[in-house]
Design a protein around this motif. Structure first.
Motif, PDB file in Angstrom:
ATOM      1  N   SER A  91       0.825  -1.216   0.000  1.00 51.33           N
ATOM      2  CA  SER A  91       0.000   0.000   0.000  1.00 51.33           C
ATOM      3  C   SER A  91       0.856   1.262   0.000  1.00 51.33           C
ATOM      4  N   VAL A  94       1.284   2.679  -3.735  1.00 53.01           N
ATOM      5  CA  VAL A  94       0.159   3.169  -4.539  1.00 53.01           C
ATOM      6  C   VAL A  94      -0.610   4.208  -3.746  1.00 53.01           C
ATOM      7  N   TYR A 234      -8.661  -1.468  -7.435  1.00 51.65           N
ATOM      8  CA  TYR A 234      -8.005  -2.741  -7.143  1.00 51.65           C
ATOM      9  C   TYR A 234      -7.158  -2.571  -5.886  1.00 51.65           C
ATOM     10  N   ASP A 235      -7.432  -3.383  -4.892  1.00 46.86           N
ATOM     11  CA  ASP A 235      -6.696  -3.345  -3.625  1.00 46.86           C
ATOM     12  C   ASP A 235      -5.406  -4.143  -3.814  1.00 46.86           C
TER      13      ASP A 235
ATOM     14  N   GLU B  32      -5.176   1.081  -9.193  1.00 44.46           N
ATOM     15  CA  GLU B  32      -4.600   0.525  -7.960  1.00 44.46           C
ATOM     16  C   GLU B  32      -4.775   1.502  -6.809  1.00 44.46           C
ATOM     17  N   VAL B  33      -5.298   0.982  -5.708  1.00 41.84           N
ATOM     18  CA  VAL B  33      -5.423   1.800  -4.496  1.00 41.84           C
ATOM     19  C   VAL B  33      -4.757   1.031  -3.358  1.00 41.84           C
ATOM     20  N   PRO B  34      -4.308   1.761  -2.302  1.00 42.59           N
ATOM     21  CA  PRO B  34      -3.623   1.070  -1.212  1.00 42.59           C
ATOM     22  C   PRO B  34      -4.544   0.094  -0.499  1.00 42.59           C
ATOM     23  N   SER B  35      -5.802   0.467  -0.393  1.00 42.17           N
ATOM     24  CA  SER B  35      -6.722  -0.397   0.334  1.00 42.17           C
ATOM     25  C   SER B  35      -8.148  -0.023  -0.049  1.00 42.17           C
ATOM     26  N   LEU B  36      -9.023  -1.001   0.019  1.00 45.87           N
ATOM     27  CA  LEU B  36     -10.441  -0.715  -0.212  1.00 45.87           C
ATOM     28  C   LEU B  36     -11.129  -0.378   1.113  1.00 45.87           C
ATOM     29  N   LEU B  37     -10.323  -0.230   2.182  1.00 45.76           N
ATOM     30  CA  LEU B  37     -10.873   0.000   3.508  1.00 45.76           C
ATOM     31  C   LEU B  37     -11.810   1.211   3.528  1.00 45.76           C
TER      32      LEU B  37
END
Lengths: 302, 626
Positions: A91, A94, A234-235, B32-37
């Motif tokens: 994480s 990104v 996208y995680d 792209e993301v660090p988290s879907l939190l």
């Protein structure tokens, strides 16, 4: 990024780390307020002589005036062991446009420079995902002199953010190997459930560390419209997908969730006397170090 | 607005492909993301996200594609252009024989020429004119040109010829050229013919500017010269007839001279009433050779006062009969004895060899066809089944003749073709090189009974019925005998030393296999002319000599054309126009031309590309340049 800029180095020379409770066993150059010792440079107070005290520090004037044996005490100066924990989960890389990891390593470099300039002990611990046959972290040896600073950039440059965030497992594994507590600075994006960061931070506190949380946020995390308007998210850690259209309502929902997340982390830190500082990649490293971190109480001018 | 290249229209489907590419990219692309939190709080919206929502880049690319396809379509917008154009005139000039008729001190041809020059001289600087000369065929002398001096020069080079005229065809050609390029031309006709002789509809005639010249009717002409002599007749048995006609509307006198090989053999003075005709007969020629009839009289037209013919020398003609029927041998021998000059040789098929045909004129095969085509004119009678030349399908009896080609030389003067006795006949399949001469009909369709044709350079006749059993010499079957003799006459090869009699206006073609390159024609006036495409246009009265290394021929050209000799033509009320009206001023022509602007679209596409590139460069520098 990096701190090779001479202007930044000059700024760093003016700074020192602020320590509240941590102290090491070795004598050093960091004065420990409200803590005295029988020898030193900076006079602090008197105490009644007890057998075994060094006669050299008897205050003969007080003995003549008051007919009491008192000895001078001095402000304690100790070497502070610093443990800089760097989150190297996926994480941190990104969104790519934020360059969070590069930003975080720059901060680590700057803090390392300040620590070593103050002749304190420093270890940098890269927190990684646990793998079989390997500890879930990479750590440098304890550096004690500013001449060792130049071994730090290659170490940081060799790190590649990947895998899931394992703050709990990695910090626990490190603490099992380290006996001397000190200052623990955790540099992370903290994009995990609260249970994931609360336990390791409390563990550090319980082991006697003075804990400081340095929260690195990307500009696109604060303002996701910089990244996309609609698309499939996208995680990179959990590998989940989610189709999102960034309408105003959705944006408000996201911002509320972000505020809640930040508030939860901040309140947790305050509740447990953990220094919390939030920095954004929108800011320049020099601004963060000289302004944000000094105001947060992590750094102070000499 | 329109497009010049509709074949590029299918390229518009590329826009659909572009949309598909965008959709595919949308579905495929992950952010792209660090988290879907933090995104769990936001409602997922897969349907709306997958929908095609074009962005600025898509519009830029679609526009770029449209500009390129638009350029390929060659779009145009109509542009009205005004030009100043002169008038157009078409001069149709009659150069036939009657235009040589004298009118006082000059000829009709020069009168018409003066009229035509006046028309050309009256043309404005921008006016254009076309020149067509007409004799038996129209000829385009000059296309539309504004070079009036050149046109006057071309008029000067025109000369009248000794042929008839087909002025109607010339006017049809002019009418076809009149409306070219959207500009209407005026047609001027220069002739001595009345309009009624043109056989054109009144709607077309009223558009013509008719310049008729010539009023004289003063003409005495040889209307015909006929020499009657068949190939088996001696020259002393030949008989010549000369027909003289007075085309004037008054009595005229003249003198007819006939010479044989430049030796006068006949002279007669005569007087003919108006529009009357008389004939003169000459016989008992003392030898063979050139026969010339010359009319001495004072009239307006000379070209029809002479005529030529040829008295032929009789020579032996050899006929070979190959037949298994002995009765036919005897019968043909009786016939040949009655025909002077016919030398008959008979043989059976078994005795036949190709060398037997040496120096023979005609071969008659009866119930026999040799294995290969013989190198001589041949007559096949009642060919056997399974012969290589005429495929025999079956045999029929008691057939009736139902149709025949009356105009063919073999059936000339044969009045009772259907009286030919037919007992048995072969049903033949018609070879590709042959034509039906006489035919009958069965249930299966038309059946050829007599065929004619030319194979390998030799004339061939085939009679599908039998001649045998005394039919030829039976007085009841005179038609059959005449058919047989006519067939022999048609099969006789021509004598190369005998001149060919040709009417003027016709075309003489060299025989097949003669290369025209080495051959030259000497005209009656003494001029020489090279032969183009193996043909000689016969447009002068007199003697043509065609000479080459391997070919020589003499042609006698005569003008026997009543329409040309009758120069008076009083039956028509056509006016004689002599004045030339001034041509109207040049006219302004407004016409639309397609102005193509596809190139502008290409420039637009290039500009758009440049803008995109500059924008991308600006964004790159702004975003990130280290």
């Amino acid at each position: 990024m990096g701190i090779s800029d001479s202007a930044l180095l000059r700024q760093l020379d003016r700074l020192r780390m602020r320590v509240r409770t941590a102290r090491g066993l070795r004598p050093g150059e960091t004065p420990i307020p409200r803590t005295s010792q029988a020898w030193g440079i900076e006079f602090e107070s008197y105490k009644e002589y007890t057998p075994g005290d060094d006669f050299r520090y008897l205050d003969w004037h007080a003995l003549g005036r008051l007919d009491q044996l008192v000895v001078k005490t001095f402000t304690a100066e100790r070497e502070i062991p610093y443990h800089l924990f760097l989150d190297t989960s996926a994480s941190m890389r990104v969104p790519a446009i934020d360059q969070k990891f590069a930003f975080a390593t720059t901060l680590i470099e700057a803090l390392s420079y300040i620590v070593l300039a103050n002749n304190d002990t420093l270890r940098i611990i890269a927190l990684t995902a646990p793998e079989k046959g390997r500890l879930p972290f990479f750590a440098t040896p304890a550096f004690r002199h500013h001449a060792r600073f130049f071994r730090i950039p290659p170490f940081l440059a060799a790190l590649t953010p990947a895998g899931k965030t394992y703050l709990r497992e990695s910090i626990r594994a490190y603490l099992n190997q380290t006996k001397e507590p000190g200052v623990a600075i955790v540099v992370s994006d903290f994009l995990v459930e609260p249970s994931q960061y609360e336990e390791p931070l409390l563990l550090l506190r319980a082991r006697g560390y003075e804990v400081k949380a340095l929260h690195v946020l990307g500009a696109a995390e604060l303002s996701p419209t910089r990244l996309f308007r609609r698309g499939k998210l996208y995680d990179v850690e959990e590998h989940g997908e989610r189709w999102i259209t960034l309408t105003q309502a959705h944006l408000r929902q996201y911002e509320a969730a972000l505020r809640d997340h930040l508030a939860t982390l901040q309140q947790f830190c305050h509740r447990h006397h953990i220094l919390y500082a939030r920095v954004s990649t929108e800011q320049s490293p020099i601004q963060v170090i000289t302004d944000v971190l000094t105001r947060a109480g992590l750094l102070a001018f000499r | 607005m329109g497009i010049l290249n509709p074949s590029a229209l299918p390229l518009l489907t590329l826009l659909g492909i572009l949309v598909l590419i965008y959709l595919r990219e949308r579905w495929r692309k992950r952010i792209e993301v660090p988290s879907l939190l933090l995104w769990r709080a936001v409602k997922e919206d897969s349907l709306r996200v997958r929908r095609f929502l074009p962005d600025l880049l898509f519009f830029a690319q679609a526009l770029l594609l449209l500009l390129l396809i638009g350029g390929l379509l060659h779009p145009y917008r109509p542009l009205v252009v005004t030009t100043l154009q002169g008038n157009r005139q078409i001069l149709v000039f009659d150069v036939s024989a009657s235009m040589q008729a004298r009118e006082g001190r000059t000829r009709r041809f020069e009168l018409a020429l003066d009229q035509a020059k006046k028309v050309v001289q009256a043309l404005g600087p921008l006016d254009e004119a076309m020149l067509i000369s007409v004799s038996t065929k129209p000829q385009l002398v000059s296309g539309f040109t504004s070079d009036h001096r050149h046109l006057l020069h071309l008029l000067e080079t025109l000369t009248p010829v000794d042929t008839g005229t087909n002025l109607g065809l010339g006017i049809e050609l002019a009418l076809a050229q009149r409306d070219r390029e959207g500009r209407q031309a005026q047609i001027h006709v220069f002739t001595d013919l009345p309009q009624s002789a043109l056989n054109l509809p009144a709607t077309q005639l009223k558009d013509l500017v008719y310049h008729r010249v010539g009023r004289s009717d003063d003409n005495l002409a040889i209307a015909a010269l006929r020499l009657y002599q068949n190939p088996f007749q001696h020259h002393s048995q030949a008989r010549a007839y000369v027909l003289v006609r007075n085309y004037a509307y008054r009595t005229k006198s003249g003198q007819l001279l006939i010479s044989l090989n430049d030796r006068q053999i006949f002279r007669r003075d005569f007087t003919l009433p108006a529009r009357e005709v008389t004939s003169f007969s000459v016989k008992g020629f003392e030898g063979a050779g050139k026969l010339v009839a010359q009319l001495n009289t004072e009239d307006a037209l000379d070209v029809d006062n002479q005529a030529r013919a040829w008295v032929t020398e009789r020579r032996q003609r050899r006929l070979v009969l190959v037949s298994p029927v002995q009765a036919l041998h005897e019968e043909l021998e009786r016939v040949s004895r009655a025909i002077p000059g016919l030398l008959l040789t008979t043989m059976t098929p078994e005795a036949f060899t190709p060398s037997a045909l040496d120096a023979q004129d005609i071969v008659l095969f009866h119930q026999f066809v040799p294995g290969a085509v013989v190198p001589a004119n041949s007559l096949y009678v009642f060919p056997p089944p399974d012969n290589p030349l005429f495929p025999v399908l079956s045999e029929a009896t008691d057939l009736t003749i139902l149709d025949w080609r009356e105009a063919h030389d073999i059936l000339h003067n044969l009045h009772y073709v259907e009286a030919i006795p037919l007992k048995r006949a072969r049903i033949l399949a018609l070879p590709s090189w042959a034509q039906v001469l006489i035919s009958s009909r069965t249930q299966d369709g038309e059946v050829p009974l007599a065929l004619t044709g030319e194979k390998d350079g030799h004339r061939v006749v085939c009679l599908a019925f039998d001649l045998g059993k005394g039919h030829l010499t039976n007085s009841d079957n005179l038609t059959l005998l005449l058919l047989f003799l006519n067939t022999l006459r048609w099969l006789l090869p021509p004598d190369p030393t005998v001149p060919v009699i040709v009417p003027t206006g016709e075309t003489f073609f060299l025989p097949a296999g003669i290369a025209p390159d080495s051959i030259q024609a000497t005209l009656p006036g003494g001029q020489t002319r090279s032969i183009e495409a193996g043909a000689v246009e016969i447009d002068q009265v007199g003697e043509y000599r065609i000479k080459g290394s391997h070919y020589n021929a003499v042609l006698y050209a005569n003008l026997f054309d009543e329409a040309e000799s009758d120069i008076g033509r009083r039956e028509d009320g056509s006016s004689f126009s002599t004045s030339v009206a001034a041509t109207p001023p040049p006219q302004e022509l407004r016409h639309t031309v397609p102005q193509e602007f596809g190139r502008l679209l290409y420039y637009g596409a290039a500009g758009l590309l440049l803008l995109e590139w500059l924008y991308a460069l600006w964004r790159y520098r702004r975003a990130g340049a280290p």
